[in-house]
Design a protein around this motif. Structure first.
Motif, PDB file in Angstrom:
ATOM      1  N   THR A  34      87.129 157.047  22.745  1.00 26.46           N
ATOM      2  CA  THR A  34      87.538 157.616  21.234  1.00 26.46           C
ATOM      3  C   THR A  34      88.123 156.342  20.465  1.00 26.46           C
ATOM      4  O   THR A  34      88.535 156.822  19.487  1.00 26.46           O
ATOM      5  CB  THR A  34      88.026 158.807  21.186  1.00 26.46           C
ATOM      6  OG1 THR A  34      89.182 158.704  21.981  1.00 26.46           O
ATOM      7  CG2 THR A  34      86.920 159.948  21.871  1.00 26.46           C
ATOM      8  N   ALA A  35      88.434 155.411  21.065  1.00 31.58           N
ATOM      9  CA  ALA A  35      89.107 154.229  20.159  1.00 31.58           C
ATOM     10  C   ALA A  35      88.357 153.811  18.974  1.00 31.58           C
ATOM     11  O   ALA A  35      87.133 153.878  19.087  1.00 31.58           O
ATOM     12  CB  ALA A  35      89.407 153.206  21.324  1.00 31.58           C
ATOM     13  N   PRO A  36      89.172 153.513  18.067  1.00 30.96           N
ATOM     14  CA  PRO A  36      88.579 152.794  16.805  1.00 30.96           C
ATOM     15  C   PRO A  36      87.440 151.884  16.940  1.00 30.96           C
ATOM     16  O   PRO A  36      86.278 151.819  16.445  1.00 30.96           O
ATOM     17  CB  PRO A  36      89.458 152.536  15.869  1.00 30.96           C
ATOM     18  CG  PRO A  36      90.785 153.381  16.350  1.00 30.96           C
ATOM     19  CD  PRO A  36      90.553 153.407  17.854  1.00 30.96           C
ATOM     20  N   ASN A  37      87.803 150.930  17.900  1.00 31.50           N
ATOM     21  CA  ASN A  37      86.743 149.875  18.147  1.00 31.50           C
ATOM     22  C   ASN A  37      86.127 150.352  19.879  1.00 31.50           C
ATOM     23  O   ASN A  37      86.456 149.580  20.646  1.00 31.50           O
ATOM     24  CB  ASN A  37      87.400 148.677  18.192  1.00 31.50           C
ATOM     25  CG  ASN A  37      86.584 147.383  18.494  1.00 31.50           C
ATOM     26  OD1 ASN A  37      85.155 147.615  18.622  1.00 31.50           O
ATOM     27  ND2 ASN A  37      87.108 146.205  18.669  1.00 31.50           N
ATOM     28  N   ALA A  38      85.326 151.342  19.520  1.00 32.93           N
ATOM     29  CA  ALA A  38      84.764 151.873  20.768  1.00 32.93           C
ATOM     30  C   ALA A  38      84.032 150.870  21.742  1.00 32.93           C
ATOM     31  O   ALA A  38      83.920 150.945  22.713  1.00 32.93           O
ATOM     32  CB  ALA A  38      84.150 153.145  20.494  1.00 32.93           C
ATOM     33  N   ALA A  39      83.117 150.111  21.014  1.00 29.30           N
ATOM     34  CA  ALA A  39      82.277 149.204  21.589  1.00 29.30           C
ATOM     35  C   ALA A  39      82.890 148.128  22.366  1.00 29.30           C
ATOM     36  O   ALA A  39      82.721 148.036  23.682  1.00 29.30           O
ATOM     37  CB  ALA A  39      81.264 148.575  20.690  1.00 29.30           C
ATOM     38  N   ALA A  40      84.274 147.562  21.607  1.00 27.92           N
ATOM     39  CA  ALA A  40      84.908 146.668  22.431  1.00 27.92           C
ATOM     40  C   ALA A  40      85.558 147.372  23.618  1.00 27.92           C
ATOM     41  O   ALA A  40      86.003 146.611  24.840  1.00 27.92           O
ATOM     42  CB  ALA A  40      85.935 146.173  21.617  1.00 27.92           C
ATOM     43  N   ALA A  41      86.180 148.513  23.468  1.00 24.03           N
ATOM     44  CA  ALA A  41      86.798 149.216  24.319  1.00 24.03           C
ATOM     45  C   ALA A  41      85.888 149.283  25.718  1.00 24.03           C
ATOM     46  O   ALA A  41      86.347 149.426  26.851  1.00 24.03           O
ATOM     47  CB  ALA A  41      87.495 150.573  24.084  1.00 24.03           C
ATOM     48  N   ASP A  42      84.770 149.829  25.358  1.00 26.22           N
ATOM     49  CA  ASP A  42      83.848 150.326  26.685  1.00 26.22           C
ATOM     50  C   ASP A  42      83.467 149.181  27.416  1.00 26.22           C
ATOM     51  O   ASP A  42      83.204 149.510  28.537  1.00 26.22           O
ATOM     52  CB  ASP A  42      82.604 151.099  25.710  1.00 26.22           C
ATOM     53  CG  ASP A  42      81.749 151.669  26.963  1.00 26.22           C
ATOM     54  OD1 ASP A  42      80.594 151.502  27.171  1.00 26.22           O
ATOM     55  OD2 ASP A  42      82.539 152.664  27.506  1.00 26.22           O
ATOM     56  N   HIS A 127      76.719 136.768  35.846  1.00 26.33           N
ATOM     57  CA  HIS A 127      76.709 136.789  34.133  1.00 26.33           C
ATOM     58  C   HIS A 127      76.182 137.982  33.731  1.00 26.33           C
ATOM     59  O   HIS A 127      76.082 138.192  32.377  1.00 26.33           O
ATOM     60  CB  HIS A 127      76.861 135.548  33.591  1.00 26.33           C
ATOM     61  CG  HIS A 127      77.518 134.296  33.759  1.00 26.33           C
ATOM     62  ND1 HIS A 127      78.728 134.416  32.971  1.00 26.33           N
ATOM     63  CD2 HIS A 127      77.775 133.459  34.586  1.00 26.33           C
ATOM     64  CE1 HIS A 127      79.503 133.284  33.179  1.00 26.33           C
ATOM     65  NE2 HIS A 127      78.785 132.868  34.306  1.00 26.33           N
ATOM     66  N   SER A 128      75.341 138.525  34.368  1.00 23.17           N
ATOM     67  CA  SER A 128      74.253 139.667  33.725  1.00 23.17           C
ATOM     68  C   SER A 128      74.905 140.893  33.502  1.00 23.17           C
ATOM     69  O   SER A 128      74.319 141.454  32.854  1.00 23.17           O
ATOM     70  CB  SER A 128      73.140 139.973  35.028  1.00 23.17           C
ATOM     71  OG  SER A 128      73.552 140.254  35.845  1.00 23.17           O
ATOM     72  N   SER A 129      75.867 141.219  33.754  1.00 23.59           N
ATOM     73  CA  SER A 129      76.583 142.510  33.506  1.00 23.59           C
ATOM     74  C   SER A 129      77.232 142.298  31.988  1.00 23.59           C
ATOM     75  O   SER A 129      77.930 141.209  31.661  1.00 23.59           O
ATOM     76  CB  SER A 129      77.967 142.946  34.429  1.00 23.59           C
ATOM     77  OG  SER A 129      78.314 144.181  33.630  1.00 23.59           O
ATOM     78  N   GLU A 130      77.090 143.480  31.279  1.00 19.67           N
ATOM     79  CA  GLU A 130      77.713 143.433  29.822  1.00 19.67           C
ATOM     80  C   GLU A 130      79.341 144.093  29.851  1.00 19.67           C
ATOM     81  O   GLU A 130      79.648 144.345  28.585  1.00 19.67           O
ATOM     82  CB  GLU A 130      76.920 143.973  28.712  1.00 19.67           C
ATOM     83  CG  GLU A 130      75.421 143.348  28.581  1.00 19.67           C
ATOM     84  CD  GLU A 130      74.492 144.127  27.611  1.00 19.67           C
ATOM     85  OE1 GLU A 130      74.934 145.195  26.778  1.00 19.67           O
ATOM     86  OE2 GLU A 130      73.681 143.377  27.207  1.00 19.67           O
TER      87      GLU A 130
END
Length: 323
Positions: A34-42, A127-130
């Motif tokens: 639920t962090a504000p920058n959820a994409a970066a956190a995930d 390198h294939s994992s995001e």
């Protein structure tokens, strides 16, 4: 080097697992979804599909690696017996020379793995994992022996190091690299000038235009600075992990073979032996640049990739994350 590196790595296995457990716990507390920058956190967090894929790839790689040593060790032994240039006395000087020589050869192997498609077909798996976390270090390819990784260590036997020493230093180098696959550790001050660090390696795993194909270090950071491939992690531009054309799968077989299949298709569609050889051994984006010149149809995906992956230093130095 008078120890069996296989036993060292076996002893380190609980350490690796403990570090993964700590990192997963730490990230769950410090980087909530639920962090504000959820994409970066995930992209730091663990997920079962990604982590299990990494584990399966590690087991497949270990099995292939054991078989590869059955071929490689006799080759090293033959070169050592008949062609070695130096006979080392046991001690620190010999160990230090072995360490530095292997680390330089690792840099050469790693950089070549981003610039030669045949090698990239194996290395792309890593390198294939995001996502990027400690379990990503386990994400290796069983095709490294086929690609020829073991051949990069032949010069160590030529320099007078025994096959046992060669295998040991390669495994120790790779063991060190486990610890740089994390987003939980920031920059490490003066160590950034000496060693491969998590910050330095985050850049290497990123597909951002300014980061792609940079920071090839194994243990020592000096090679990237010496050979012009170093880029510092910029707090204003968070790394975006993965390859330019996302794999979009946690199937370890797809991760392992997708680039080999793409390379085979490109090889088959090319006309003339020069173009076919280039499809295998030129930079990974050669076929798309070939298509862009009007020598073959340009697909929408290829056109998009050319805009996503700009040049870095030179015309040849870009685009290896493009499977």
């Amino acid at each position: 080097m008078q120890f069996d590196a296989q036993w060292l790595l076996l002893a380190l296995a609980p350490v690796f697992l403990a570090c993964i457990g700590w990192e997963a716990w730490h990230l769950s507390r410090t980087r909530p979804r639920t962090a504000p920058n959820a994409a970066a956190a995930d992209n730091a967090r663990y997920t079962w599909p990604d982590t299990l894929c990494n584990a399966a790839l590690a087991l497949m790689h270990q099995g292939a690696d054991k078989l590869a040593w059955l071929v490689a060790v006799p080759v090293y032994a033959y070169v050592y017996r008949h062609f070695r240039l130096v006979s080392w006395q046991p001690g620190f000087v010999a160990w230090f020379a072995l360490f530095v020589a292997q680390d330089l050869l690792y840099y050469a192997f790693h950089r070549a793995s981003h610039r030669v498609r045949w090698l990239w077909a194996a290395h792309v798996v890593h390198h294939s994992s995001e996502r990027l976390n400690l379990s990503t270090a386990f994400r290796q390819s069983l095709m490294y022996p086929v690609a020829g990784m073991w051949m990069f260590w032949i010069p160590l036997a030529l320099l007078g190091f025994t096959p046992e020493q060669v295998v040991a230093i390669v495994l120790v180098n790779l063991a060190f690299q486990f610890f740089v696959h994390t987003q939980a550790i920031g920059k490490l001050g003066w160590l950034e000038y000496v060693l491969n660090t998590p910050s330095m390696h985050r850049v290497h795993h990123a597909r951002n235009a300014r980061y792609i194909d940079r920071n090839f270090a194994g243990v020592l950071a000096i090679w990237d600075r010496m050979f012009g491939s170093y880029v510092e992690e910029d707090a204003r531009e968070a790394p975006d992990y993965g390859i330019v054309k996302p794999l979009a799968s946690c199937n370890p077989l797809k991760a392992t073979f997708h680039e080999w299949l793409a390379m085979a298709r490109d090889f088959a569609r090319m006309s003339g032996w020069r173009s076919r050889a280039a499809a295998l051994f030129a930079p990974p984006d050669w076929c798309e640049r070939h298509d862009a010149l009007g020598l073959a149809p340009v697909t929408a995906a290829a056109a998009h990739a050319r805009h996503v992956v700009p040049e870095n230093d030179t015309e040849a130095e870009f685009g290896s994350r493009n499977p």
